[in-house]
Enzyme design. Structure first.
Site, PDB file in Angstrom:
ATOM      1  N   ARG A  76      -2.208  14.247  32.855  1.00 34.23           N
ATOM      2  CA  ARG A  76      -2.612  15.152  31.765  1.00 34.23           C
ATOM      3  C   ARG A  76      -1.504  15.267  30.720  1.00 34.23           C
ATOM      4  O   ARG A  76      -1.602  14.717  29.621  1.00 34.23           O
ATOM      5  CB  ARG A  76      -2.971  16.526  32.356  1.00 34.23           C
ATOM      6  CG  ARG A  76      -3.704  17.453  31.424  1.00 34.23           C
ATOM      7  CD  ARG A  76      -2.834  18.142  30.398  1.00 34.23           C
ATOM      8  NE  ARG A  76      -1.755  18.954  30.970  1.00 34.23           N
ATOM      9  CZ  ARG A  76      -0.780  19.493  30.241  1.00 34.23           C
ATOM     10  NH1 ARG A  76      -0.734  19.323  28.938  1.00 34.23           N
ATOM     11  NH2 ARG A  76       0.187  20.187  30.816  1.00 34.23           N
ATOM     12  N   ASP A  77      -0.417  15.942  31.030  1.00 33.95           N
ATOM     13  CA  ASP A  77       0.653  16.165  30.041  1.00 33.95           C
ATOM     14  C   ASP A  77       1.261  14.826  29.621  1.00 33.95           C
ATOM     15  O   ASP A  77       1.615  14.619  28.462  1.00 33.95           O
ATOM     16  CB  ASP A  77       1.740  17.069  30.645  1.00 33.95           C
ATOM     17  CG  ASP A  77       2.566  17.805  29.601  1.00 33.95           C
ATOM     18  OD1 ASP A  77       2.551  17.391  28.430  1.00 33.95           O
ATOM     19  OD2 ASP A  77       3.243  18.783  29.950  1.00 33.95           O
ATOM     20  N   HIS A 107      10.216  20.209  29.989  1.00 30.48           N
ATOM     21  CA  HIS A 107      10.305  18.959  29.214  1.00 30.48           C
ATOM     22  C   HIS A 107      11.787  18.633  29.091  1.00 30.48           C
ATOM     23  O   HIS A 107      12.647  19.527  29.069  1.00 30.48           O
ATOM     24  CB  HIS A 107       9.617  19.134  27.859  1.00 30.48           C
ATOM     25  CG  HIS A 107       8.120  19.117  27.989  1.00 30.48           C
ATOM     26  ND1 HIS A 107       7.369  17.989  27.781  1.00 30.48           N
ATOM     27  CD2 HIS A 107       7.244  20.080  28.374  1.00 30.48           C
ATOM     28  CE1 HIS A 107       6.089  18.253  28.006  1.00 30.48           C
ATOM     29  NE2 HIS A 107       5.978  19.529  28.373  1.00 30.48           N
ATOM     30  N   ASN A 156       7.844  15.450  30.130  1.00 26.54           N
ATOM     31  CA  ASN A 156       8.361  16.294  31.211  1.00 26.54           C
ATOM     32  C   ASN A 156       9.456  15.536  31.932  1.00 26.54           C
ATOM     33  O   ASN A 156       9.520  14.315  31.883  1.00 26.54           O
ATOM     34  CB  ASN A 156       7.259  16.551  32.240  1.00 26.54           C
ATOM     35  CG  ASN A 156       6.333  17.621  31.793  1.00 26.54           C
ATOM     36  OD1 ASN A 156       5.343  17.325  31.141  1.00 26.54           O
ATOM     37  ND2 ASN A 156       6.641  18.846  32.123  1.00 26.54           N
ATOM     38  N   CYS A 208       3.819  17.155  23.939  1.00 28.73           N
ATOM     39  CA  CYS A 208       2.661  17.932  23.511  1.00 28.73           C
ATOM     40  C   CYS A 208       2.329  17.542  22.079  1.00 28.73           C
ATOM     41  O   CYS A 208       3.211  17.503  21.231  1.00 28.73           O
ATOM     42  CB  CYS A 208       2.965  19.425  23.611  1.00 28.73           C
ATOM     43  SG  CYS A 208       1.638  20.448  22.961  1.00 28.73           S
ATOM     44  N   HIS A 237       8.236  24.324  34.429  1.00 28.48           N
ATOM     45  CA  HIS A 237       7.649  23.153  33.749  1.00 28.48           C
ATOM     46  C   HIS A 237       8.619  22.788  32.625  1.00 28.48           C
ATOM     47  O   HIS A 237       8.638  23.430  31.587  1.00 28.48           O
ATOM     48  CB  HIS A 237       6.271  23.562  33.216  1.00 28.48           C
ATOM     49  CG  HIS A 237       5.558  22.539  32.389  1.00 28.48           C
ATOM     50  ND1 HIS A 237       4.460  21.840  32.839  1.00 28.48           N
ATOM     51  CD2 HIS A 237       5.748  22.110  31.121  1.00 28.48           C
ATOM     52  CE1 HIS A 237       4.000  21.041  31.895  1.00 28.48           C
ATOM     53  NE2 HIS A 237       4.771  21.184  30.831  1.00 28.48           N
TER      54      HIS A 237
HETATM   55  P1  HMG Z   1     -11.214  25.959  17.829  1.00 28.35           P
HETATM   56  O1  HMG Z   1     -11.553  24.952  16.766  1.00 28.35           O
HETATM   57  O2  HMG Z   1     -10.555  27.232  17.423  1.00 28.35           O
HETATM   58  O3  HMG Z   1     -12.485  26.280  18.748  1.00 28.35           O
HETATM   59  O4  HMG Z   1     -10.311  25.241  18.919  1.00 28.35           O
HETATM   60  P2  HMG Z   1     -13.904  26.803  18.438  1.00 28.35           P
HETATM   61  O5  HMG Z   1     -14.297  27.630  19.615  1.00 28.35           O
HETATM   62  O6  HMG Z   1     -13.995  27.382  17.052  1.00 28.35           O
HETATM   63  O7  HMG Z   1     -14.794  25.450  18.487  1.00 28.35           O
HETATM   64  C1  HMG Z   1     -14.662  24.418  17.527  1.00 28.35           C
HETATM   65  C2  HMG Z   1     -15.301  23.158  18.063  1.00 28.35           C
HETATM   66  O8  HMG Z   1     -14.637  22.715  19.250  1.00 28.35           O
HETATM   67  C3  HMG Z   1     -16.773  23.312  18.444  1.00 28.35           C
HETATM   68  O9  HMG Z   1     -17.386  22.034  18.271  1.00 28.35           O
HETATM   69  C4  HMG Z   1     -16.686  23.597  19.925  1.00 28.35           C
HETATM   70  O10 HMG Z   1     -17.858  23.265  20.619  1.00 28.35           O
HETATM   71  C5  HMG Z   1     -15.565  22.689  20.341  1.00 28.35           C
HETATM   72  P3  HMG Z   1     -18.196  21.680  16.918  1.00 28.35           P
HETATM   73  O11 HMG Z   1     -19.246  22.744  16.818  1.00 28.35           O
HETATM   74  O12 HMG Z   1     -17.189  21.741  15.794  1.00 28.35           O
HETATM   75  O13 HMG Z   1     -18.698  20.291  17.201  1.00 28.35           O
HETATM   76  N1  HMG Z   1     -14.865  23.162  21.548  1.00 28.35           N
HETATM   77  C6  HMG Z   1     -14.689  22.439  22.662  1.00 28.35           C
HETATM   78  N2  HMG Z   1     -15.043  21.199  23.013  1.00 28.35           N
HETATM   79  C7  HMG Z   1     -14.714  20.777  24.249  1.00 28.35           C
HETATM   80  N3  HMG Z   1     -14.046  21.516  25.154  1.00 28.35           N
HETATM   81  C8  HMG Z   1     -13.662  22.768  24.834  1.00 28.35           C
HETATM   82  C9  HMG Z   1     -13.988  23.268  23.555  1.00 28.35           C
HETATM   83  N4  HMG Z   1     -13.748  24.447  22.942  1.00 28.35           N
HETATM   84  C10 HMG Z   1     -14.295  24.375  21.720  1.00 28.35           C
HETATM   85  N5  HMG Z   1     -12.977  23.482  25.742  1.00 28.35           N
HETATM   86  C11 HMG Z   1      -9.450  24.933  21.117  1.00 28.35           C
HETATM   87  C12 HMG Z   1      -9.827  25.948  20.042  1.00 28.35           C
HETATM   88  C13 HMG Z   1      -8.641  25.648  22.177  1.00 28.35           C
HETATM   89  C14 HMG Z   1     -10.709  24.353  21.712  1.00 28.35           C
HETATM   90  C15 HMG Z   1      -8.619  23.828  20.455  1.00 28.35           C
HETATM   91  O14 HMG Z   1      -7.558  24.411  19.758  1.00 28.35           O
HETATM   92  C16 HMG Z   1      -8.088  22.809  21.412  1.00 28.35           C
HETATM   93  O15 HMG Z   1      -8.820  22.085  22.058  1.00 28.35           O
HETATM   94  N6  HMG Z   1      -6.754  22.681  21.508  1.00 28.35           N
HETATM   95  C17 HMG Z   1      -6.144  21.683  22.357  1.00 28.35           C
HETATM   96  C18 HMG Z   1      -4.843  22.165  22.798  1.00 28.35           C
HETATM   97  C19 HMG Z   1      -4.245  21.202  23.794  1.00 28.35           C
HETATM   98  O16 HMG Z   1      -4.908  20.535  24.571  1.00 28.35           O
HETATM   99  N7  HMG Z   1      -2.889  21.143  23.784  1.00 28.35           N
HETATM  100  C20 HMG Z   1      -2.183  20.370  24.722  1.00 28.35           C
HETATM  101  C21 HMG Z   1      -2.203  20.979  26.091  1.00 28.35           C
HETATM  102  S1  HMG Z   1      -1.131  22.403  26.245  1.00 28.35           S
HETATM  103  C22 HMG Z   1       0.410  21.742  26.619  1.00 28.35           C
HETATM  104  O17 HMG Z   1       0.595  20.550  26.597  1.00 28.35           O
HETATM  105  C23 HMG Z   1       1.498  22.681  27.033  1.00 28.35           C
HETATM  106  C24 HMG Z   1       1.760  22.686  28.547  1.00 28.35           C
HETATM  107  O18 HMG Z   1       2.066  21.399  29.024  1.00 28.35           O
HETATM  108  C25 HMG Z   1       2.933  23.629  28.822  1.00 28.35           C
HETATM  109  C26 HMG Z   1       4.124  23.310  27.912  1.00 28.35           C
HETATM  110  O19 HMG Z   1       4.730  22.242  28.036  1.00 28.35           O
HETATM  111  O20 HMG Z   1       4.374  24.151  27.044  1.00 28.35           O
HETATM  112  C27 HMG Z   1       0.536  23.218  29.312  1.00 28.35           C
HETATM  113 MG    MG Z   2       3.970  20.448  28.870  1.00 28.36          MG
END
Ligand code: HMG
Ligand code: MG
Length: 301
Positions: free
Chosen positions: A14-15, A208, A248, A239, A206
């Site tokens: 994933r990450d 990085h 990481n 990210c 966690h």
């Molecule tokens: P948004 O645009 O504010 O959401 O995104 P919305 O609710 O207004 O929906 C907009 C569109 O997205 C709609 O589709 C929804 O159906 C769709 P449209 O009508 O435009 O066709 N949608 C989705 N589709 C699939 N799965 C879903 C989903 N939710 C809405 N779950 C949202 C908000 C959170 C969805 C968006 O900002 C997003 O997907 N962000 C991705 C963030 C991400 O994955 N970041 C990386 C992971 S976190 C990380 O790496 C950190 C970590 O490792 C710890 C660290 O290191 O810090 C964990």
């Molecule tokens: Mg991370």
């Protein structure tokens, strides 16, 4: 006294892969999970159910989950940012879901397009429904050691999110150094804030490795008795919403450290190095892991 046993969660599928520009075939991701579990990993973060427009690399989430031949005793987790994500994830039968918030407002906005408070309100029904379905809920707290947009993040801000996670029924908190700027004493201070609200077994690190501090930060966490860490095979990752942040800490490097300290992981380092070589080959680059590279070189020599 350091812990005698440590649980590692490999977040590489994933990450590690979420930031890859070229689509990695679902079959490669499945093979990676298989190799990780063969190497002895008991916890694997497989994919995320986020918007495919935001993170196209994770759009094959259902296919990847369906492709895995599950091993008894291995826990498979997935990221879910909202109810839509949970609804997508549930039919794929994860053991655990991860909601991911941030200790910094700026990062929350960039990563999940809402404020910290809004994010918690989105996570509340996710945590309730996931627990109802018998799943464990982990909460990742990004930017616990610093933020790419706002810089410093106060301990009080970190603790506030820990408390909010606890309030909504999140079982476990992962303290994340998203951009790898943390150093050992600060990491201990952050962990101590988390430990005010969660027991040792439900707090993890966690890290990085952007500034090369991750192993030192793991050691500092071990000194407090923390015994669960995320790591990424071959040091993959970053990210998409934290520009310049590297992967990481490499799982191979963490295992080398822990075994050197006499701490059990249940992981076969040789098989792990093979898994790192496999995914690095598939991506067409050498492993980032120092231990992985050294052990591969030794085999040839
Ligand atoms: P948004 O645009 O504010 O959401 O995104 P919305 O609710 O207004 O929906 C907009 C569109 O997205 C709609 O589709 C929804 O159906 C769709 P449209 O009508 O435009 O066709 N949608 C989705 N589709 C699939 N799965 C879903 C989903 N939710 C809405 N779950 C949202 C908000 C959170 C969805 C968006 O900002 C997003 O997907 N962000 C991705 C963030 C991400 O994955 N970041 C990386 C992971 S976190 C990380 O790496 C950190 C970590 O490792 C710890 C660290 O290191 O810090 C964990
Ligand atoms: Mg991370």
């Amino acid at each position: 006294m350091l812990p005698s046993q440590v649980t590692l969660v490999d977040v590489g599928p994933r990450d590690g892969l979420q930031n890859e520009k070229l689509q990695v075939a679902a079959g490669v991701k499945v093979e990676l999970v298989h190799r990780l579990q063969s190497a002895g990993l008991k916890e694997i973060e497989v994919t995320s159910f986020v918007s495919p427009k935001w993170v196209p690399q994770m759009a094959d989430n259902t296919e990847v989950m369906a492709g895995i031949t599950r091993r008894p005793g291995v826990r498979y987790s997935v990221l879910v940012p909202n109810m839509k994500g949970l609804e997508g994830a549930l039919p794929t039968r994860p053991d655990e879901v991860v909601v991911f918030g941030a200790a910094s407002e700026a990062f929350s906005q960039r990563n999940i397009n809402c404020s910290i408070e809004e994010s918690i309100e989105r996570f509340r029904p996710v945590a309730a429904a996931a627990r109802e379905a018998g799943l464990k809920v982990r909460g990742a707290i990004s930017c616990a050691l610093g933020c790419p947009y706002q810089g410093e993040v106060s301990l009080d801000d970190v603790e506030r999110v820990v408390r909010l996670m606890k309030d909504i029924g999140v079982d476990h908190v992962g303290m994340a150094d998203t951009i790898g700027v943390g150093t050992p004493r600060r990491v201990q201070a952050v962990m101590e804030r988390a430990l005010k609200h969660y027991p040792l077994v439900e707090v993890s690190g966690h890290f990085h490795d952007t500034y090369g501090q991750a192993l030192a930060n793991i050691y500092a966490s071990l000194e407090l008795g923390i015994h669960t860490f995320d790591a990424s095979i071959a040091g993959l990752g970053g990210c998409p919403y934290a520009k310049g942040a590297t992967g990481n800490v490499a799982t191979e490097d963490v295992v080398f450290l822990l075994h050197g300290l006499g701490i059990a992981t249940g992981i076969d380092l040789d098989a792990l190095v093979d898994a790192g070589a496999f995914i690095s080959d598939a991506l067409g680059r050498p492993p980032v892991s120092r231990a992985g590279k050294a052990l591969l070189a030794k085999r040839v020599g």
